[in-house]
Motif scaffolding. Structure first.
Motif, mmCIF file in Angstrom:
data_model
loop_
_atom_site.group_PDB
_atom_site.id
_atom_site.type_symbol
_atom_site.label_atom_id
_atom_site.label_comp_id
_atom_site.label_asym_id
_atom_site.label_seq_id
_atom_site.Cartn_x
_atom_site.Cartn_y
_atom_site.Cartn_z
ATOM 1 N N VAL A 37 0.860 -1.177 0.000
ATOM 2 C CA VAL A 37 0.000 0.000 0.000
ATOM 3 C C VAL A 37 0.900 1.232 0.000
ATOM 4 O O VAL A 37 1.805 1.352 0.827
ATOM 5 C CB VAL A 37 -0.915 0.008 1.245
ATOM 6 C CG1 VAL A 37 -1.765 1.261 1.294
ATOM 7 C CG2 VAL A 37 -1.769 -1.249 1.273
ATOM 8 N N GLU A 38 0.630 2.148 -0.932
ATOM 9 C CA GLU A 38 1.428 3.372 -1.011
ATOM 10 C C GLU A 38 0.783 4.475 -0.197
ATOM 11 O O GLU A 38 -0.435 4.646 -0.195
ATOM 12 C CB GLU A 38 1.578 3.826 -2.463
ATOM 13 C CG GLU A 38 2.494 5.018 -2.605
ATOM 14 C CD GLU A 38 2.822 5.362 -4.044
ATOM 15 O OE1 GLU A 38 3.634 6.277 -4.240
ATOM 16 O OE2 GLU A 38 2.276 4.714 -4.966
ATOM 17 N N SER A 39 1.620 5.225 0.494
ATOM 18 C CA SER A 39 1.182 6.365 1.300
ATOM 19 C C SER A 39 2.034 7.577 0.939
ATOM 20 O O SER A 39 3.139 7.431 0.417
ATOM 21 C CB SER A 39 1.365 6.072 2.792
ATOM 22 O OG SER A 39 0.658 4.933 3.175
ATOM 23 N N GLY A 40 1.537 8.756 1.272
ATOM 24 C CA GLY A 40 2.331 9.965 1.138
ATOM 25 C C GLY A 40 2.676 10.366 -0.278
ATOM 26 O O GLY A 40 3.711 10.984 -0.501
ATOM 27 N N ARG A 41 1.822 10.025 -1.221
ATOM 28 C CA ARG A 41 2.135 10.370 -2.618
ATOM 29 C C ARG A 41 2.155 11.870 -2.846
ATOM 30 O O ARG A 41 2.831 12.343 -3.757
ATOM 31 C CB ARG A 41 1.148 9.706 -3.572
ATOM 32 C CG ARG A 41 1.352 8.228 -3.655
ATOM 33 C CD ARG A 41 0.620 7.596 -4.779
ATOM 34 N NE ARG A 41 -0.762 8.038 -4.913
ATOM 35 C CZ ARG A 41 -1.649 7.453 -5.660
ATOM 36 N NH1 ARG A 41 -1.318 6.400 -6.365
ATOM 37 N NH2 ARG A 41 -2.868 7.904 -5.736
ATOM 38 N N GLY A 42 1.457 12.632 -2.032
ATOM 39 C CA GLY A 42 1.363 14.065 -2.237
ATOM 40 C C GLY A 42 2.693 14.796 -2.129
ATOM 41 O O GLY A 42 2.923 15.783 -2.828
ATOM 42 N N HIS A 43 3.575 14.320 -1.277
ATOM 43 C CA HIS A 43 4.856 15.008 -1.095
ATOM 44 C C HIS A 43 5.933 14.507 -2.061
ATOM 45 O O HIS A 43 6.987 15.135 -2.180
ATOM 46 C CB HIS A 43 5.364 14.852 0.350
ATOM 47 C CG HIS A 43 5.869 13.484 0.655
ATOM 48 N ND1 HIS A 43 5.079 12.505 1.210
ATOM 49 C CD2 HIS A 43 7.083 12.919 0.467
ATOM 50 C CE1 HIS A 43 5.786 11.400 1.352
ATOM 51 N NE2 HIS A 43 7.004 11.629 0.911
ATOM 52 N N PHE A 44 5.686 13.424 -2.765
ATOM 53 C CA PHE A 44 6.722 12.827 -3.608
ATOM 54 C C PHE A 44 7.198 13.755 -4.726
ATOM 55 O O PHE A 44 8.410 13.878 -4.941
ATOM 56 C CB PHE A 44 6.253 11.474 -4.159
ATOM 57 C CG PHE A 44 7.359 10.699 -4.819
ATOM 58 C CD1 PHE A 44 8.380 10.132 -4.074
ATOM 59 C CD2 PHE A 44 7.388 10.547 -6.192
ATOM 60 C CE1 PHE A 44 9.410 9.434 -4.676
ATOM 61 C CE2 PHE A 44 8.419 9.840 -6.809
ATOM 62 C CZ PHE A 44 9.430 9.288 -6.043
ATOM 63 N N PRO A 45 6.308 14.449 -5.455
ATOM 64 C CA PRO A 45 6.810 15.370 -6.495
ATOM 65 C C PRO A 45 7.712 16.470 -5.917
ATOM 66 O O PRO A 45 8.711 16.838 -6.531
ATOM 67 C CB PRO A 45 5.536 15.950 -7.111
ATOM 68 C CG PRO A 45 4.492 14.916 -6.851
ATOM 69 C CD PRO A 45 4.844 14.325 -5.510
ATOM 70 N N ALA A 46 7.377 16.965 -4.741
ATOM 71 C CA ALA A 46 8.223 17.989 -4.106
ATOM 72 C C ALA A 46 9.585 17.405 -3.752
ATOM 73 O O ALA A 46 10.615 18.077 -3.899
ATOM 74 C CB ALA A 46 7.545 18.545 -2.861
ATOM 75 N N MET A 47 9.604 16.172 -3.314
ATOM 76 C CA MET A 47 10.866 15.525 -2.964
ATOM 77 C C MET A 47 11.730 15.343 -4.218
ATOM 78 O O MET A 47 12.935 15.613 -4.197
ATOM 79 C CB MET A 47 10.608 14.172 -2.296
ATOM 80 C CG MET A 47 11.843 13.554 -1.679
ATOM 81 S SD MET A 47 11.465 12.078 -0.733
ATOM 82 C CE MET A 47 11.243 10.906 -2.045
ATOM 83 N N VAL A 48 11.128 14.908 -5.307
ATOM 84 C CA VAL A 48 11.869 14.740 -6.565
ATOM 85 C C VAL A 48 12.414 16.088 -7.027
ATOM 86 O O VAL A 48 13.583 16.201 -7.410
ATOM 87 C CB VAL A 48 10.972 14.094 -7.643
ATOM 88 C CG1 VAL A 48 11.631 14.141 -9.010
ATOM 89 C CG2 VAL A 48 10.638 12.655 -7.257
ATOM 90 N N ALA A 49 11.590 17.120 -6.966
ATOM 91 C CA ALA A 49 12.030 18.455 -7.387
ATOM 92 C C ALA A 49 13.173 18.954 -6.509
ATOM 93 O O ALA A 49 14.145 19.528 -7.019
ATOM 94 C CB ALA A 49 10.853 19.428 -7.343
#
Length: 183
Positions: A37-49
């Motif tokens: 189960v994946e969680s916290g997808r909302g912050h992932f683009p910011a982390m990549v950036a």
């Protein structure tokens, strides 16, 4: 270390990041196949950036601000960069297919309790923090080091680590419910 060699170091770090993404994609498939189960997808683009920005800012600051290589600072920082890579790949090896750049937890799997996880709750983030300070300072890019450190601290403390802790807690509760204690 000349600017050209610094660009090579930052480029090698970028290649390492791409290798991480390959491992992460393979491990995500493994996890999802087992009910992950994946969680916290909302912050992932910011982390990549932020992590992409670190690499770009290192080169930009070194070049545009004409930052010098200061041997008394640069060589120790290079050692820390290499040590952080070693710690990161130790974490990847320890977690095996459970390691991911995303927060994906497979329910009912026990927590990994081997070193370095026995000693540190989030050793991979120690590697990220050390690298985020050390990589820019190899070529005295202090603005990048400070900016990344502050932004990364917010990202880790407010979003990433809480998302991971919640996901692990849910998985632990699911495991306990699946294996109730015998009275």
């Amino acid at each position: 270390m000349s600017l050209a060699w610094y660009v090579v170091l930052v480029g090698a770090t970028a290649v390492e990041r791409l290798a991480e993404l390959v491992v992460s994609a393979r491990n995500a498939r493994w996890s999802f196949a087992r009910g992950g189960v994946e969680s916290g997808r909302g912050h992932f683009p910011a982390m990549v950036a932020l992590h992409t920005g670190l690499l770009l800012a290192c080169v930009a600051e070194a070049w545009l601000a004409d930052r010098p290589f200061l041997p008394w600072l640069g060589w120790p920082m290079l050692v820390l960069v290499l040590a952080s890579q070693g710690l990161r790949w130790w974490c990847i090896a320890t977690l095996g297919p459970r390691w991911n750049t995303r927060v994906i937890v497979v329910p009912r799997l026990p927590r990994v309790a081997r070193v370095p996880y026995r000693s540190l709750r989030h050793p991979n983030y120690v590697a990220v923090v050390v690298e985020g300070v050390a990589l820019p300072l190899v070529h005295s890019c202090w603005i990048t080091a400070v900016a990344f450190t502050l932004l990364n601290a917010v990202l880790l403390a407010r979003f990433r680590i809480p998302a991971e802790e919640r996901a692990l807690a849910r998985a632990t509760q699911a495991g306990a419910a699946a294996h109730p204690a015998v009275p």
